[in-house]
Scaffold this motif. Structure first.
Motif, PDB file in Angstrom:
ATOM      1  N   UNK A  94       5.108 -43.114 -23.050  1.00 33.22           N
ATOM      2  CA  UNK A  94       5.257 -42.529 -24.379  1.00 33.22           C
ATOM      3  C   UNK A  94       3.964 -41.902 -24.882  1.00 33.22           C
ATOM      4  N   UNK A  95       2.858 -42.110 -24.175  1.00 33.34           N
ATOM      5  CA  UNK A  95       1.563 -41.575 -24.562  1.00 33.34           C
ATOM      6  C   UNK A  95       1.056 -40.682 -23.436  1.00 33.34           C
ATOM      7  N   UNK A  96       0.475 -39.522 -23.764  1.00 32.50           N
ATOM      8  CA  UNK A  96       0.040 -38.598 -22.693  1.00 32.50           C
ATOM      9  C   UNK A  96      -0.963 -39.202 -21.732  1.00 32.50           C
ATOM     10  N   UNK A  97      -1.840 -40.102 -22.225  1.00 32.89           N
ATOM     11  CA  UNK A  97      -2.809 -40.716 -21.324  1.00 32.89           C
ATOM     12  C   UNK A  97      -2.120 -41.660 -20.343  1.00 32.89           C
ATOM     13  N   UNK A  98      -1.087 -42.366 -20.799  1.00 34.77           N
ATOM     14  CA  UNK A  98      -0.328 -43.234 -19.911  1.00 34.77           C
ATOM     15  C   UNK A  98       0.412 -42.404 -18.870  1.00 34.77           C
ATOM     16  N   UNK A  99       0.936 -41.270 -19.285  1.00 33.53           N
ATOM     17  CA  UNK A  99       1.638 -40.397 -18.341  1.00 33.53           C
ATOM     18  C   UNK A  99       0.678 -39.907 -17.260  1.00 33.53           C
ATOM     19  N   UNK A 100      -0.514 -39.508 -17.658  1.00 29.25           N
ATOM     20  CA  UNK A 100      -1.505 -39.053 -16.688  1.00 29.25           C
ATOM     21  C   UNK A 100      -1.839 -40.154 -15.694  1.00 29.25           C
ATOM     22  N   UNK A 101      -1.988 -41.373 -16.200  1.00 30.59           N
ATOM     23  CA  UNK A 101      -2.296 -42.507 -15.329  1.00 30.59           C
ATOM     24  C   UNK A 101      -1.155 -42.779 -14.366  1.00 30.59           C
ATOM     25  N   UNK A 102       0.083 -42.729 -14.859  1.00 28.31           N
ATOM     26  CA  UNK A 102       1.242 -42.980 -14.002  1.00 28.31           C
ATOM     27  C   UNK A 102       1.359 -41.929 -12.899  1.00 28.31           C
ATOM     28  N   UNK A 103       1.155 -40.660 -13.264  1.00 31.16           N
ATOM     29  CA  UNK A 103       1.222 -39.593 -12.265  1.00 31.16           C
ATOM     30  C   UNK A 103       0.122 -39.753 -11.212  1.00 31.16           C
ATOM     31  N   UNK A 104      -1.058 -40.147 -11.668  1.00 35.39           N
ATOM     32  CA  UNK A 104      -2.164 -40.353 -10.735  1.00 35.39           C
ATOM     33  C   UNK A 104      -1.875 -41.507  -9.785  1.00 35.39           C
ATOM     34  N   UNK A 105      -1.213 -42.557 -10.288  1.00 37.20           N
ATOM     35  CA  UNK A 105      -0.916 -43.708  -9.436  1.00 37.20           C
ATOM     36  C   UNK A 105       0.115 -43.342  -8.370  1.00 37.20           C
ATOM     37  N   UNK A 106       1.134 -42.568  -8.760  1.00 36.15           N
ATOM     38  CA  UNK A 106       2.117 -42.112  -7.773  1.00 36.15           C
ATOM     39  C   UNK A 106       1.423 -41.267  -6.703  1.00 36.15           C
ATOM     40  N   UNK A 107       0.572 -40.344  -7.142  1.00 33.98           N
ATOM     41  CA  UNK A 107      -0.150 -39.502  -6.190  1.00 33.98           C
ATOM     42  C   UNK A 107      -1.030 -40.330  -5.268  1.00 33.98           C
ATOM     43  N   UNK A 108      -1.605 -41.408  -5.797  1.00 32.49           N
ATOM     44  CA  UNK A 108      -2.466 -42.266  -4.980  1.00 32.49           C
ATOM     45  C   UNK A 108      -1.668 -42.964  -3.887  1.00 32.49           C
ATOM     46  N   UNK A 109      -0.447 -43.388  -4.196  1.00 35.10           N
ATOM     47  CA  UNK A 109       0.412 -43.974  -3.163  1.00 35.10           C
ATOM     48  C   UNK A 109       0.663 -42.953  -2.056  1.00 35.10           C
ATOM     49  N   UNK A 110       1.023 -41.731  -2.437  1.00 34.02           N
ATOM     50  CA  UNK A 110       1.265 -40.701  -1.438  1.00 34.02           C
ATOM     51  C   UNK A 110      -0.004 -40.460  -0.606  1.00 34.02           C
ATOM     52  N   UNK A 111      -1.112 -40.316  -1.322  1.00 34.34           N
ATOM     53  CA  UNK A 111      -2.365 -39.991  -0.654  1.00 34.34           C
ATOM     54  C   UNK A 111      -2.840 -41.067   0.298  1.00 34.34           C
ATOM     55  N   UNK A 112      -2.500 -42.333   0.022  1.00 32.77           N
ATOM     56  CA  UNK A 112      -2.906 -43.430   0.902  1.00 32.77           C
ATOM     57  C   UNK A 112      -2.304 -43.279   2.295  1.00 32.77           C
ATOM     58  N   UNK A 113      -1.218 -42.506   2.401  1.00 31.82           N
ATOM     59  CA  UNK A 113      -0.579 -42.270   3.698  1.00 31.82           C
ATOM     60  C   UNK A 113      -0.761 -40.815   4.154  1.00 31.82           C
ATOM     61  N   UNK A 114      -1.753 -40.135   3.559  1.00 32.05           N
ATOM     62  CA  UNK A 114      -2.046 -38.768   3.968  1.00 32.05           C
ATOM     63  C   UNK A 114      -1.024 -37.757   3.517  1.00 32.05           C
ATOM     64  N   UNK A 115      -0.315 -38.056   2.429  1.00 32.06           N
ATOM     65  CA  UNK A 115       0.752 -37.183   1.952  1.00 32.06           C
ATOM     66  C   UNK A 115       0.397 -36.572   0.614  1.00 32.06           C
ATOM     67  N   UNK A 116       0.984 -35.422   0.353  1.00 32.35           N
ATOM     68  CA  UNK A 116       0.933 -34.835  -0.976  1.00 32.35           C
ATOM     69  C   UNK A 116       2.166 -33.963  -1.148  1.00 32.35           C
ATOM     70  N   UNK A 117       2.470 -33.628  -2.379  1.00 30.57           N
ATOM     71  CA  UNK A 117       3.589 -32.729  -2.631  1.00 30.57           C
ATOM     72  C   UNK A 117       3.162 -31.329  -2.230  1.00 30.57           C
ATOM     73  N   UNK A 118       3.957 -30.705  -1.405  1.00 28.24           N
ATOM     74  CA  UNK A 118       3.619 -29.386  -0.884  1.00 28.24           C
ATOM     75  C   UNK A 118       3.558 -28.367  -2.012  1.00 28.24           C
ATOM     76  N   UNK A 119       2.513 -27.532  -2.068  1.00 31.86           N
ATOM     77  CA  UNK A 119       2.456 -26.474  -3.090  1.00 31.86           C
ATOM     78  C   UNK A 119       3.711 -25.605  -3.041  1.00 31.86           C
ATOM     79  N   UNK A 120       4.230 -25.278  -4.221  1.00 23.50           N
ATOM     80  CA  UNK A 120       5.433 -24.464  -4.288  1.00 23.50           C
ATOM     81  C   UNK A 120       6.715 -25.267  -4.357  1.00 23.50           C
ATOM     82  N   UNK A 121       6.584 -26.599  -4.268  1.00 23.46           N
ATOM     83  CA  UNK A 121       7.781 -27.443  -4.347  1.00 23.46           C
ATOM     84  C   UNK A 121       8.485 -27.279  -5.688  1.00 23.46           C
TER      85      UNK A 121
END
Length: 255
Positions: free
Chosen positions: A106-133
């Motif tokens: 409900x707060x923009x800072x919390x949203x930023x943190x949540x998005x960063x945490x999801x990205x960190x899970x992906x990144x831990x396995x060498x993954x990222x969302x492909x540009x243009x997705x």
């Protein structure tokens, strides 16, 4: 030795079932592409695989996947696309938002943190969302595809006899279910099951909720709490600063 081999066989069977179900669900929540109707009919998980979960949870998964199968029987690509747009629109849906941060940030800072945490899970396995997705990292499609990826990685490790690697991968899946898709996905699924404008998307929602509830129970995960309804859209968060790991050649995330 016999007990150990039996346990490993069960773990392999469960990893296979989880990979099949999560792959299927990742497809149904992505924007429909040409040929998807036939792909979904071909890849619809066998109801028998649901027995690898437990008791009433297994029965719920079986009933839900059978309902999806009935709805898909005569579906065309054009109908799939039309129903997808009817449900989610062309922008972020207010009624059925398929994004994690709409169920607890409900707060923009919390949203930023949540998005960063999801990205960190992906990144831990060498993954990222492909540009243009065209989707944020917290879209249901991408989070489900990531759990599919982890299940396949665990299955391959088990087949190679790499039990420690398989367990580390399963622990990552447990963590992602606890903090992310297993936390908000059942709520999103229930909302679809009750309110989606088409029987097909109601069936999708029921399957998503049933599978995630069965899976967190089977894996011994206790997900955190989220809002029972989508929260209002907060102001646009700052972009997540990501490293540049290997790009993935799948539809979204992959190996």
């Amino acid at each position: 030795m016999t007990a150990t081999l039996a346990h490993l066989a069960l773990e392999s069977d469960l990893a296979f079932a989880r990979a099949a179900y999560y792959r299927f669900l990742s497809r149904v929540f992505a924007y429909p592409r040409p040929g998807l109707a036939e792909i979904l009919r071909e890849e619809l998980p066998s109801a028998a695989l649901s027995q690898l979960w437990e008791d009433a949870a297994a029965a719920d998964v079986q009933a839900a996947v059978e309902a999806v199968g009935r709805e898909l029987r005569d579906m065309t690509d054009e109908q799939l696309e039309s129903l997808h747009v009817m449900t989610y629109g062309h922008t972020i849906s207010e009624t059925f938002p398929p994004h994690e941060t709409r169920y607890g940030s409900s707060h923009p800072f919390q949203e930023t943190q949540d998005l960063a945490d999801v990205s960190a899970f992906y990144g831990a396995f060498g993954l990222r969302v492909r540009p243009g997705t065209g989707e944020r990292v917290d879209h249901a499609w991408l989070e489900l595809e990531f759990v599919h990826f982890l299940a396949v990685k665990q299955l391959l490790a088990l087949e190679r006899g790499e039990t420690e690697g398989a367990e580390r991968t399963l622990e990552a899946a447990r963590g992602f279910l606890k903090d992310h898709i297993g936390r908000w996905g059942p709520v999103f699924g229930e909302i679809l099951a009750k309110k989606a404008p088409s029987p097909l998307h109601q069936a999708y929602g029921a399957l998503l909720a049933a599978l995630l509830r069965a899976d967190v129970k089977r894996l011994g995960v206790t997900p955190g709490q989220v809002s029972a309804e989508p929260v209002p859209i907060p102001p646009e968060p700052q972009a997540v600063d990501e490293d540049d790991p290997e790009e993935i050649e799948s539809s979204g995330c992959g190996a």
